[in-house]
Structure formats: C-alpha cells, structure tokens
Design an enzyme around this catalytic site. Structure first.
Site, PDB file in Angstrom:
ATOM      1  N   ARG A  90      -5.050  -3.710 -37.886  1.00 45.10           N
ATOM      2  CA  ARG A  90      -5.865  -4.840 -37.408  1.00 45.10           C
ATOM      3  C   ARG A  90      -7.330  -4.424 -37.355  1.00 45.10           C
ATOM      4  O   ARG A  90      -8.220  -5.174 -37.734  1.00 45.10           O
ATOM      5  CB  ARG A  90      -5.405  -5.318 -36.020  1.00 45.10           C
ATOM      6  CG  ARG A  90      -3.998  -5.890 -35.932  1.00 45.10           C
ATOM      7  CD  ARG A  90      -3.835  -7.220 -36.677  1.00 45.10           C
ATOM      8  NE  ARG A  90      -4.764  -8.241 -36.264  1.00 45.10           N
ATOM      9  CZ  ARG A  90      -4.607  -9.055 -35.212  1.00 45.10           C
ATOM     10  NH1 ARG A  90      -3.520  -8.981 -34.487  1.00 45.10           N
ATOM     11  NH2 ARG A  90      -5.515  -9.966 -34.912  1.00 45.10           N
ATOM     12  N   HIS A 104      -2.275 -17.652 -37.519  1.00 45.52           N
ATOM     13  CA  HIS A 104      -2.796 -16.355 -37.072  1.00 45.52           C
ATOM     14  C   HIS A 104      -3.222 -15.583 -38.331  1.00 45.52           C
ATOM     15  O   HIS A 104      -2.587 -14.594 -38.709  1.00 45.52           O
ATOM     16  CB  HIS A 104      -1.714 -15.622 -36.281  1.00 45.52           C
ATOM     17  CG  HIS A 104      -2.223 -14.504 -35.422  1.00 45.52           C
ATOM     18  ND1 HIS A 104      -3.566 -14.184 -35.311  1.00 45.52           N
ATOM     19  CD2 HIS A 104      -1.570 -13.605 -34.631  1.00 45.52           C
ATOM     20  CE1 HIS A 104      -3.705 -13.156 -34.493  1.00 45.52           C
ATOM     21  NE2 HIS A 104      -2.517 -12.784 -34.067  1.00 45.52           N
ATOM     22  N   ASP A 132       8.923 -12.166 -35.122  1.00 42.88           N
ATOM     23  CA  ASP A 132       7.952 -12.385 -34.046  1.00 42.88           C
ATOM     24  C   ASP A 132       8.744 -12.904 -32.846  1.00 42.88           C
ATOM     25  O   ASP A 132       9.936 -13.223 -32.960  1.00 42.88           O
ATOM     26  CB  ASP A 132       6.892 -13.400 -34.521  1.00 42.88           C
ATOM     27  CG  ASP A 132       5.775 -13.637 -33.502  1.00 42.88           C
ATOM     28  OD1 ASP A 132       5.637 -12.814 -32.558  1.00 42.88           O
ATOM     29  OD2 ASP A 132       5.055 -14.644 -33.625  1.00 42.88           O
ATOM     30  N   GLN A 188      -3.885 -11.689 -38.416  1.00 44.41           N
ATOM     31  CA  GLN A 188      -2.636 -10.930 -38.309  1.00 44.41           C
ATOM     32  C   GLN A 188      -1.961 -10.825 -39.678  1.00 44.41           C
ATOM     33  O   GLN A 188      -1.572  -9.743 -40.117  1.00 44.41           O
ATOM     34  CB  GLN A 188      -1.691 -11.630 -37.316  1.00 44.41           C
ATOM     35  CG  GLN A 188      -0.354 -10.940 -37.167  1.00 44.41           C
ATOM     36  CD  GLN A 188      -0.476  -9.594 -36.479  1.00 44.41           C
ATOM     37  OE1 GLN A 188      -1.065  -9.508 -35.424  1.00 44.41           O
ATOM     38  NE2 GLN A 188       0.069  -8.545 -37.071  1.00 44.41           N
ATOM     39  N   CYS A 215       4.373  -8.442 -35.353  1.00 49.16           N
ATOM     40  CA  CYS A 215       2.938  -8.520 -35.029  1.00 49.16           C
ATOM     41  C   CYS A 215       2.627  -7.936 -33.661  1.00 49.16           C
ATOM     42  O   CYS A 215       1.478  -7.589 -33.390  1.00 49.16           O
ATOM     43  CB  CYS A 215       2.480  -9.966 -35.104  1.00 49.16           C
ATOM     44  SG  CYS A 215       3.406 -11.065 -34.012  1.00 49.16           S
TER      45      CYS A 215
HETATM   46  N1   CP Z   1      -0.666  -9.458 -32.593  1.00 49.05           N
HETATM   47  C1   CP Z   1      -1.624  -9.932 -31.792  1.00 49.05           C
HETATM   48  O1   CP Z   1      -2.410 -10.823 -32.148  1.00 49.05           O
HETATM   49  O2   CP Z   1      -1.680  -9.336 -30.567  1.00 49.05           O
HETATM   50  P1   CP Z   1      -2.579  -9.801 -29.345  1.00 49.05           P
HETATM   51  O3   CP Z   1      -2.009 -11.094 -28.849  1.00 49.05           O
HETATM   52  O4   CP Z   1      -2.448  -8.691 -28.350  1.00 49.05           O
HETATM   53  O5   CP Z   1      -3.988  -9.980 -29.836  1.00 49.05           O
HETATM   54  N1  NVA Z   2       3.592 -16.147 -32.031  1.00 46.87           N
HETATM   55  C1  NVA Z   2       2.954 -15.346 -31.000  1.00 46.87           C
HETATM   56  C2  NVA Z   2       2.058 -14.347 -31.620  1.00 46.87           C
HETATM   57  C3  NVA Z   2       1.359 -13.427 -30.667  1.00 46.87           C
HETATM   58  C4  NVA Z   2       0.440 -12.456 -31.349  1.00 46.87           C
HETATM   59  C5  NVA Z   2       2.195 -16.253 -30.042  1.00 46.87           C
HETATM   60  O1  NVA Z   2       1.548 -17.202 -30.504  1.00 46.87           O
HETATM   61  O2  NVA Z   2       2.269 -16.032 -28.837  1.00 46.87           O
END
Ligand code: CP
Ligand code: NVA
Length: 320
Positions: free
Chosen positions: A304, A143, A236, A146, A276
């Site tokens: 973001r 990600h 997370d 993020q 996040c």
């Molecule tokens: N943190 C994040 O990526 O949130 P969303 O899944 O809402 O985009």
């Molecule tokens: N680790 C989480 C992050 C969400 C922004 C997922 O992948 O669902």
C-alpha cells in the site's frame, strides 16, 4: 534512474485527474503507476526516499477508521518530501457546510485530497467541486487504491498478470468491485464465489460491460469451483464498515464461503492467499490460512505504501 516526473501547477486544471474507481484508469496508466511504484520501491529498499513532491500537501478526509490507507498515504507523502493533514470528525465534513463548499475551500489549501466516505456519491461530489485531485480511500462502492496494491503484489509473485486467474470468495463488496475492474484492466480472469443476494447488482454489471469490456468474469456459488486453477485466492470481511447491524445474518449466509485449509487444498499448491485486511479471523478466513505459507497479506499491506506513492507521483505529475 531518476523517476520521470513533472509537477502539476494549480494553473493547469485541464490536466487534473481524480482516482475514484479503478475504471477511471486506462490499462497503460496502471502500467505507468506500477512502473513509478517499482522505481520508488527499489529506491526505498536501498534507503533512498526520492523527494518528488516537495512542498506538496495532501489532506486525508476520513469518515471511517483506517490503519493501512491512512498511514501508508501519510508515510508515503512524507517519503516523497511532501506533508499531509489528517482531517477527522473535527472539520465537520458533511455536518457544518455543504460538500460543495467544503471541496471548493479545502482544495484551495492542498494539492490532493484522499477521501474515505460512507457513500461513494460523497467522493464523487467532493471531486466535482474540488480544484485539486481527489483520490478514493474507500467508499461503499469502491476501494481502488487497495485493488491497485493487490494487483501490484500479485505481479511481484506471478510476473505478467495477463492470463492469470484471481478467485474472489465472499461478499460482492467495494473491494471485490475494484478488484474486478482491476482484473479487467490488466487481463486477469476474475472468478467470484458469492452467495446469491450478495453479488454485484445489475447496474454494476452493466457498468463493467461498458467501462471494462475486456473483463472476463465468472460468478458461482461454489467456492471450490472458483479456486481451481487460481493464482490467488482472495477474500474480505463478510461485514464491511457501516453494515454492522447485518453481521449476525451475514455470518450465517457466508459460513460456507470461509477460506480454510480444505478450500485452499482445491487451489493450486502455489496459489497465494490474499486479504485486504483488517481480517475477522475465524469468519472469512482461518488462522491456519492467513498465517500460513501461502498468505501474502502483510506484503499486500506493505505495498500500500509503495503503490500510494506511485499514485501520488502519477496524479500530481498528471501524465495522462
Ligand atoms: N485495507 C485497508 O484499507 O485497511 P484500512 O481500513 O486499515 O485502511
Ligand atoms: N470491505 C471492507 C474493506 C476494509 C478495508 C470495508 O469496507 O469495511
């Protein structure tokens, strides 16, 4: 000051860049993205929306739900004078035609694609077949956007990142991997408290050694040990999107890794709490901590917007 910026033309394929992992970026490129971000954020706060990308079109190709990534990219592109197209299930990505055909065609219409996919390989394949830049808006592996916003947020609070320490407590997931890469690229020590079986796998550890050799990383099973001396304590969700059938087991395994007031008391008094979002309150973090004075989760989410704008201006400017 006008932001330095040069638009990439479709006729300049060699200068095209993708952003699939933080490791794709050189440290100097992260600095450059942060410098553009800072300039655009300052202007935004002064009521200015500098139209760096007029007429540019971004496609958001999402296989999973999203609030922050989707809306911050869409709003950011509009702030920059461009526009965006949200492509959910109705375009048949992964169902109606091959990823190769999809990427070849979609990239003829738009200047940049942000993809959120279950499998990282889908994003890699899409980038491989696209004639425009592809940005990873979350995969099972990474990600990056993020992590960049998180490092930018940390920098706003602690100043130069070099030499500070980030404690990540919880699952060794996509967010953790991108944070580890980002810490290595920016000189932050990365300490991770994760139960055995949920740590980075050997192939990712090898990848880090090769691609992010400057990373100083420690892994422990003891959250209290991890947070001592940390500038920020990050967690997370224990169950990421796509892992819902494991949630019962994960709740049990990760219970000792909850960020609560007792654990925060082991960290320095001015340590930030970071997440996040979305959070599963009462699981990986208590209300008391996420709503407490050390929490910067809303600033992370707000950044973001600014960092996506920095990424878009950088990637479409292709300033290497
Ligand atoms: N943190 C994040 O990526 O949130 P969303 O899944 O809402 O985009
Ligand atoms: N680790 C989480 C992050 C969400 C922004 C997922 O992948 O669902």
């Amino acid at each position: 000051m006008k932001t330095e910026y040069r638009e990439r033309r479709k006729s300049e394929p060699l200068s095209m860049r993708h952003l699939l992992t933080v490791a794709d970026l050189k440290s100097a490129e992260i600095d450059r993205i942060f410098a553009i971000t800072e300039d655009l954020k300052t202007k935004f706060e002064d009521g200015l929306r500098e139209a760096l990308l007029p007429g540019r079109v971004m496609a958001l190709l999402f296989e999973k739900p999203s609030l922050r990534t989707r809306v911050s990219f869409e709003a950011g592109m509009i702030n920059l004078g461009g526009s965006s197209l949200f492509l959910g299930g109705d375009v048949g990505f992964g169902a109606r035609e091959s990823v190769a055909d999809f990427g070849r065609v979609l990239s003829e219409y738009v200047d940049v694609i942000v993809v959120r996919a279950y499998r990282h390989q889908t994003a890699v394949d899409l980038a491989g077949y696209s004639s425009c830049s592809v940005i990873n808006g979350l995969t099972d592996l990474a990600h990056p956007c993020q992590a960049l916003a998180d490092l930018y947020t940390l920098k706003e609070h602690v100043g130069p990142l070099q030499g500070s320490k980030l404690a990540y407590v919880g699952d060794g997931n996509n967010v953790a991997r991108s944070l580890a890469e980002g810490c290595g690229k920016t000189g932050i020590e990365f300490v991770m408290a994760t139960p055995e079986g949920y740590r980075f796998d050997d192939s990712f550890v090898e990848f880090l050694k090769k691609e992010v050799p400057a990373l100083k990383m420690t892994v422990t099973s003891d959250p209290a040990e991890a947070v001592r001396g940390a500038a920020a304590v990050y967690t997370d969700v224990w169950t990421s999107m796509g892992q819902e059938d494991e949630s019962k087991k994960r709740r049990k395994v990760f219970a000792p890794y909850q960020i609560n007031a007792k654990l925060m008391a082991e960290a320095p008094g001015d340590a930030l709490f970071m997440h996040c979002l979305p959070a599963h309150r009462g699981e990986e973090v208590t209300d008391e901590v996420i709503d407490g004075p050390q929490s910067v989760v809303v600033q992370q989410a707000a950044n973001r917007l600014h960092v996506q704008k920095g990424i878009l201006a950088w990637i479409l400017g292709a300033q290497g």
